[in-house]
Design a protein around this motif. Structure first.
Motif, mmCIF file in Angstrom:
data_model
loop_
_atom_site.group_PDB
_atom_site.id
_atom_site.type_symbol
_atom_site.label_atom_id
_atom_site.label_comp_id
_atom_site.label_asym_id
_atom_site.label_seq_id
_atom_site.Cartn_x
_atom_site.Cartn_y
_atom_site.Cartn_z
ATOM 1 N N ILE A 4 0.741 -0.810 -0.007
ATOM 2 C CA ILE A 4 0.201 0.018 0.309
ATOM 3 C C ILE A 4 1.076 1.254 0.455
ATOM 4 C CG2 ILE A 4 -1.373 1.185 1.198
ATOM 5 C CD1 ILE A 4 -3.020 -1.475 2.163
ATOM 6 N N TYR A 5 0.466 1.959 -0.605
ATOM 7 C CA TYR A 5 1.674 3.657 -0.902
ATOM 8 C C TYR A 5 0.486 4.617 -1.162
ATOM 9 C CZ TYR A 5 0.464 3.330 -6.132
ATOM 10 O OH TYR A 5 0.470 3.308 -7.400
ATOM 11 N N ALA A 6 0.722 5.482 -1.005
ATOM 12 C CA ALA A 6 0.525 6.931 -1.379
ATOM 13 C C ALA A 6 -1.000 6.567 -0.274
ATOM 14 C CB ALA A 6 0.003 7.254 -2.620
ATOM 15 N N LEU A 84 -5.566 -1.971 6.045
ATOM 16 C CA LEU A 84 -5.486 -3.234 5.977
ATOM 17 C C LEU A 84 -6.507 -3.926 5.167
ATOM 18 C CD1 LEU A 84 -5.925 -2.835 9.384
ATOM 19 C CD2 LEU A 84 -4.629 -5.332 8.732
ATOM 20 N N VAL A 85 -6.365 -3.864 3.698
ATOM 21 C CA VAL A 85 -6.540 -4.382 2.411
ATOM 22 C C VAL A 85 -6.928 -5.717 1.889
ATOM 23 C CG1 VAL A 85 -6.718 -4.044 -0.349
ATOM 24 C CG2 VAL A 85 -6.357 -2.415 1.148
ATOM 25 N N ALA A 86 -7.932 -6.220 1.829
ATOM 26 C CA ALA A 86 -8.299 -7.434 0.558
ATOM 27 C C ALA A 86 -8.585 -7.592 0.201
ATOM 28 C CB ALA A 86 -9.024 -8.343 2.262
ATOM 29 N N THR A 87 -7.774 -8.571 -0.975
ATOM 30 C CA THR A 87 -8.224 -8.860 -2.457
ATOM 31 C C THR A 87 -8.754 -10.093 -2.268
ATOM 32 O OG1 THR A 87 -5.789 -9.354 -2.741
ATOM 33 C CG2 THR A 87 -5.465 -7.430 -2.396
ATOM 34 N N GLU A 94 -1.299 -4.569 4.317
ATOM 35 C CA GLU A 94 -1.364 -3.396 5.619
ATOM 36 C C GLU A 94 0.158 -2.149 5.226
ATOM 37 O OE1 GLU A 94 -0.811 -5.536 8.786
ATOM 38 O OE2 GLU A 94 -0.389 -3.192 10.449
ATOM 39 N N SER A 95 -0.829 -1.124 4.972
ATOM 40 C CA SER A 95 -0.108 -0.168 5.302
ATOM 41 C C SER A 95 0.980 -0.254 6.240
ATOM 42 C CB SER A 95 -0.897 1.452 5.077
ATOM 43 O OG SER A 95 -1.702 1.532 6.113
#
Ligand code: BGC
Length: 931
Positions: A4-6, A84-87, A94-95
């Protein structure tokens, strides 16, 4: 592994002390297996370890472009957050830990505004000893100084004081009668050690000479230096202390005795030190003191001169090789009493230093040496320059001079490279134009006695700016400024924002109120900008409606129109008004702004507002059609800009005819533009959107006057204000209004991103959620490749031509986004390659794709390189300057009737000159093939 960025809060990385209502988080994902988000979760805590949470969205369908969080932060508090991003490939990404920190919010100030004798020229330094009584856990400085301030700290054990923070020109530029920003600095380290806090004040926009209508006017917002500051110390034992400005602060005088934005600064190190006296309590300034919105202005780059020129006049002039905006530093070691003068300019004339086009702006720095070796740097001014004349230095060396590039700290997110070196230089010039004119306010130019937030200039540039950078936070502040002005002017949007004096307004300039927020929404996908601005947008349309009344009053008042266009008949050299009827432009922009309000209201779910403004727009579009178009759709405003507007807004009932009219107008003008501020930014986009990309390329690639590459060929390193700012011999065409760093015409870069490189941001998927990828291949350009790190993630699109007719297109679509890819010159057969993931879903020649990288190579369905023969049309032949010159030996190329342009050379010869023999035709074909 994904990343995760930006990750940003309100479009700013780890903001401290900003106004943050409402709270909006955004982030981007790259490098994962999955193509889209299943769900995401944001957690907020006061600890970076997240041991206890203040807020938890839970797993939800959060929008990575703008996730609104209904969390009420407390003042003076740093919050940590992560996402936290689930794909869809069962990854959880996690950022890194992010933070945002509030400042005083609604808390009252305990400090008082202080001042000193402001009739003295020597700029004051206010100071206060900070002596912590116990071990410090954390300390913050909340501060605002007027006109401008710089804060320094001299630690108990240090010899030299150092600047607090890395910002320049704080507290930035506003209508200070409406609002004033304070900044927040983390001073834990300094305060822990204890020492002397001192604040140097300058005049700046607040009290220095500044303004458009009356640039000589000083003290626009106040005549007194003023300072307010609170140092909040949290001790490790849990107790707190606040040290605020009051009469216990002391004042002495610095060696700066003159400063303002236009004229520069003067410092005399031979001046005797002054005794310290007590600060006085001041009246609070008029405007509300608020948490900041301005993103910081920082030193973004350092540059060394490329040459030290000894001019015919005997001057010593540094050449930076590039026009920049900022300040500089010079190492000096002259005997006491020596006066050193530094002046800046944009161009040499006759090989000598020149600065007349800066008008009354002196743009200089004057220093009197005390005999010690040191580095001198201006504090409270800035310059737009390429050349620097220095006098008073005995052994001037390039190594002693460094240019400091200043601009607002936006994140760069886009770039394009093409196969044409001149076009690449043009792109670089536009980028420098943005750097040079994004200095807290989007300015028209950075050098002369103007440097102001002209609404029209930034209206036309806002889409380009949003391709080049994450422009949200920058424009958020500007649009807030804009609304503050409207509140004072009954909804009128002044021509410059912040205004500085009596102001008028104009169509296309004031329409910035609607066009910019809409663009920012399109590029960010964050509708909070519309929510923030909807009242401003409505107020602008309501203002026009009031002036318009029942008798079309809007078209009868002053408008700049197609400013600086070249098409006004009989115009004097350096005229400023174009030929396009100003009333027509005004009437169209009125409708267009009402239309935008209706669309914005639809996005915000404000149905009644939508209906009201849609009705205004519908009525006004009708007015335009009735007034300026015949019943069969012929446009009565026959200028390039007039027809471009007709096509952009689909105003004619006969678009074919309107296209033909525009084509003919361009042909009559030898395929050169003659448009100004209104037409130029739209021209190429409209041509492409109406199937005339060939003409758009001709305009872009034209190297003769007037055109973008013409100035590049004449050595421009930024975009000029006028098509003829300099003539063929490098002579400045006039000094009255002539800047070499005006970004407005740089708006052609929007077309290059959108259509040349094909990354076309659409209303269907704002913020790049759904991108249209439709590159327009041109043989002469050779190749193009662009990177655009949109709000939804990073897109890439590139095309290349090999072996004359083989096209390779490469496309990258980011995680979570979708694209519609339209391949240029693609034969039907290309879509049959089912192995290629690009062609998984094709509908009507549009490839619908999700995240991924795609490449395809194919033979163009029709020839890419134009080849010429006696069977080419005169239209095609005469559009090529070299062929035109060649044919002018045989015929009167300037006297060809319109009807004949559709004929081939052979047919034309038959019709008007008794035909060509087989032998003649063969000879001509051999010659024409060469082109
Ligand atoms: C500025 C512009 C501005 C114009 C108004 C000029 O002085 O530099 O770029 O838009 O005035 O027409």
């Amino acid at each position: 592994m994904g990343e995760i960025y930006a990750a940003k809060t309100n479009h700013i990385t780890n903001p401290v002390g900003y106004a943050l209502k409402p709270l909006v988080f955004s982030w981007k994902v790259k490098g994962c297996k999955g193509q889209e988000q299943r769900h995401a979760r944001i957690v907020i805590s006061k600890e970076p370890t997240f041991t206890t949470l203040c807020f938890d969205t839970g797993e939800a369908a959060l929008d990575s472009r703008a996730a609104r969080v209904e969390f009420d932060p407390q003042p003076y508090t740093r919050y940590y957050w992560k996402v936290l991003v689930a794909t869809d490939a069962a990854e959880t990404i996690e950022s890194d830990v992010q933070f945002f920190e509030t400042a005083k919010m609604e808390e009252p100030w305990t400090a008082q505004w202080i001042t000193c004798d402001s009739s003295q020229q020597r700029h004051p330094i206010f100071s206060k000893r900070i002596s912590p009584t116990r071990a410090v856990a954390r300390a913050r400085l909340y501060i605002c100084g007027l006109g401008l301030y710089e804060a320094y700290f001299l630690g108990e054990t240090s010899k030299v004081s150092s600047k607090i923070g890395d910002e320049y020109l704080t507290p930035y530029c506003n209508n200070y009668a409406q609002w004033i920003q304070y900044q927040t600095y983390d001073v834990t380290e300094q305060v822990s050690e204890g020492g002397m806090l001192s604040i140097l004040l300058g005049n700046g926009w607040y009290k220095g000479r500044f303004g458009f209508s009356d640039p000589e006017r000083k003290e626009y917002y106040g005549s007194e230096w003023k300072l307010i500051a609170e140092i909040h110390i949290a001790y490790q034992d849990g107790t707190n202390e606040v040290v605020g400005t009051d009469e216990t602060w002391s004042v002495k005088r610095s060696n700066l005795w003159f400063s303002n934005i236009y004229d520069g600064e003067r410092r005399d190190d031979t001046l005797p030190p002054t005794p310290e006296c007590c600060a006085r309590i001041a009246q609070a300034p008029k405007g509300r003191l608020m948490e900041r919105l301005s993103i910081p202005v920082k030193a973004q780059m350092l540059r060394k001169p490329v040459a030290l020129i000894h001019t015919p006049r005997g001057e010593e002039v540094f050449d930076l090789g590039q026009e920049i905006t900022g300040i500089f530093q010079l190492r000096v070691r002259e005997p006491a009493g020596t006066t050193i003068r530094i002046q800046t300019g944009e161009v040499l004339q006759d090989g000598c230093f020149y600065n007349e086009n800066l008008r009354t702006a002196l743009s200089e720095y004057i220093y009197v040496s005390d005999g010690k070796e040191k580095t001198i740097v201006p504090h409270f001014t800035y310059y737009g320059y390429r050349y620097v004349k220095v006098s008073g230095v005995s052994n001037l060396l390039c190594e002693d001079f460094t240019a400091i590039v200043l601009h607002s700290d936006y994140e760069s997110i886009g770039n394009v490279k093409t196969g044409n070196a001149l076009v690449n230089q043009l792109i670089s010039n536009v980028e420098w134009g943005m750097r040079g004119n994004f200095l807290d306010v989007p300015t028209d130019c950075p050098q002369r006695d103007e440097r102001m937030g002209w609404t029209g200039d930034t209206q036309v540039f806002s889409a380009t700016a949003s391709y080049l950078a994450d422009s949200f936070a920058f424009y958020r502040k500007y649009l807030y400024d804009l609304y503050q002005e409207q509140l004072l002017a009954g909804g009128m949007v002044p021509e410059v924002v912040p205004t500085f004096g009596p102001s008028k307004c104009s169509c296309a300039w004031g329409d910035a109120a609607c066009i910019i927020p809409w663009n920012i929404y399109l590029f960010s996908g964050d509708k909070t900008i519309l929510e923030n601005q909807i009242e401003s947008m409505k107020a602008w349309v309501d203002y026009i409606r009031k002036i318009d009344g029942d008798h079309h009053g809007w078209r009868q008042v002053f408008h700049y129109g197609d400013w600086l266009a070249l098409d006004r008949a009989g115009a004097v050299a350096n005229s400023v008004y174009g030929a396009t009827d100003e009333a027509y432009i005004a009437d169209i922009y009125y409708a267009a702004s009402a239309q935008i309000v209706a669309k914005a209201a639809a996005v915000l779910g404000l149905e009644e507002t939508r209906q009201n403004y849609q009705a205004i727009a519908d009525r006004q579009w009708q007015v335009v059609k009735e007034e300026y178009f015949t019943a069969t759709g012929r446009c009565a405003v026959k200028t390039q800009t007039g027809l471009v507007l007709a096509l952009k807004y689909h105003l004619s009932d006969n678009e074919r005819l309107t296209e033909q009219m525009l084509r003919k107008l361009l042909r009559d003008n030898k395929n050169k533009l003659n448009t100004g501020f209104v037409g130029t930014p739209l021209l190429c986009n409209v041509l492409t959107e109406h199937g005339m990309t060939d003409l758009a390329y001709r305009l872009l690639l034209n190297e003769e006057y007037p055109g973008w590459l013409h100035e590049v060929k004449l050595g421009a390193t930024t975009v000029w204000e006028r098509w003829n700012s300099l003539d063929e011999n490098g002579r400045i065409s006039s000094s009255g209004m002539n800047s070499l760093n005006h970004y407005s015409y740089g708006a052609v870069l929007e077309w290059i991103f959108r259509h040349v490189a094909g990354i076309d941001v659409t209303e269907q998927g704002p913020g790049g959620k759904m991108m249209r990828i439709s590159p327009k291949v041109d043989y002469k350009l050779g190749s193009a490749s662009a990177v655009y790190d949109s709000a939804s993630g990073c897109y890439r699109c590139g095309w290349q031509i090999a072996n004359g007719d083989q096209i390779t297109v490469t496309v990258t679509v980011p995680f979570g986004a979708k694209a519609q890819v339209i391949l240029p010159y693609a034969p039907d057969s290309v879509y049959h390659d089912t192995e290629n993931p690009l062609f998984e879903t094709v509908e009507n020649g549009i490839c619908c794709v999700k995240a991924g990288q795609y490449t395809v190579t194919y033979k163009a369905a029709s020839p890419l390189k134009k080849s010429y023969s006696v069977d080419s049309t005169l239209e095609d032949l005469l559009a090529e300057p070299a062929i035109r010159a060649f044919l002018s030996n045989m015929m009167e190329v300037d006297m060809i009737p319109d009807l004949a342009y559709g004929l081939t050379l052979r047919q034309a010869a038959e019709a008007f000159a008794g035909g060509v023999s087989a032998e003649q035709a063969q000879r001509l074909n051999v010659l024409l093939e060469e082109f």
